[in-house]
Scaffold this active site. Sequence first.
Site, PDB file in Angstrom:
ATOM      1  N   GLU A 189      -0.941   9.148  -6.784  1.00  0.00           N
ATOM      2  CA  GLU A 189      -0.856   9.491  -6.418  1.00  0.00           C
ATOM      3  C   GLU A 189       0.100  10.353  -7.433  1.00  0.00           C
ATOM      4  O   GLU A 189      -0.815  11.676  -8.410  1.00  0.00           O
ATOM      5  CB  GLU A 189       0.178  10.004  -5.512  1.00  0.00           C
ATOM      6  CG  GLU A 189       0.556  11.652  -5.064  1.00  0.00           C
ATOM      7  CD  GLU A 189      -1.396  12.423  -3.862  1.00  0.00           C
ATOM      8  OE1 GLU A 189      -1.284  13.663  -4.832  1.00  0.00           O
ATOM      9  OE2 GLU A 189      -1.776  11.413  -3.212  1.00  0.00           O
ATOM     10  N   ALA A 211       0.735  -1.353  -0.036  1.00  0.00           N
ATOM     11  CA  ALA A 211      -0.082  -0.409   0.364  1.00  0.00           C
ATOM     12  C   ALA A 211       0.751   1.359  -0.044  1.00  0.00           C
ATOM     13  O   ALA A 211       0.428   2.635  -0.227  1.00  0.00           O
ATOM     14  CB  ALA A 211      -0.902  -0.332   1.598  1.00  0.00           C
ATOM     15  N   GLY A 262       1.610   1.686  -3.366  1.00  0.00           N
ATOM     16  CA  GLY A 262       0.662   2.227  -4.242  1.00  0.00           C
ATOM     17  C   GLY A 262      -0.140   3.579  -4.131  1.00  0.00           C
ATOM     18  O   GLY A 262      -0.438   3.671  -4.927  1.00  0.00           O
ATOM     19  N   ASP A 263       0.129   4.133  -2.541  1.00  0.00           N
ATOM     20  CA  ASP A 263      -0.119   5.304  -2.458  1.00  0.00           C
ATOM     21  C   ASP A 263       0.822   6.740  -3.254  1.00  0.00           C
ATOM     22  O   ASP A 263      -0.171   6.708  -4.650  1.00  0.00           O
ATOM     23  CB  ASP A 263      -0.041   5.283  -1.153  1.00  0.00           C
ATOM     24  CG  ASP A 263      -0.729   7.061  -0.576  1.00  0.00           C
ATOM     25  OD1 ASP A 263      -1.608   7.288  -1.672  1.00  0.00           O
ATOM     26  OD2 ASP A 263       0.133   7.323   0.056  1.00  0.00           O
ATOM     27  N   ALA A 264       1.764   5.869  -3.264  1.00  0.00           N
ATOM     28  CA  ALA A 264       2.611   6.715  -4.638  1.00  0.00           C
ATOM     29  C   ALA A 264       2.713   6.790  -5.276  1.00  0.00           C
ATOM     30  O   ALA A 264       2.382   7.409  -6.354  1.00  0.00           O
ATOM     31  CB  ALA A 264       4.251   6.345  -3.840  1.00  0.00           C
TER      32      ALA A 264
END
Length: 139
Positions: A29, A21, A24-26
Amino acid sequence: MGYGGIVNKQQAELLNGIALAYVGDAIFEVFVRDYLLEKGLTKPAFLQKNATKFVSAKAQAKIIRAMEEVDFLTEYELTYFKRGRNAHSKTTAKNTDVVTYRISTGFEAVVGILHLTQENERLKEFWNFCVETIEKDTA
């Protein structure tokens, strides 16, 4: 990974849900920022307001629900969604309930595994589904 490869596919598949995660978040974004700039949005206030439509836990949970309705995720992706969703995070939800936050973590874990295993075509399909879902709600 294409950038000197920090991890190979086997190593990526062994990562815990929080690590997936995190990546994945980066990645998500960056997708959102690229998309907003391509749409011609350049003022910081507009960028932030529009980015939230994609990156908030509520938005990501909504996308996952839409994906579930049409069986969009593969069994492989569902494995990593569940790994992220069920992971015990030290951080807490800021503007949402714990369940929504955990679903969002699962969403980000899917993005993370697709990125780390270089499933670029599938990642593009995933992103396109996200855009269609969010834009349909804001049209």
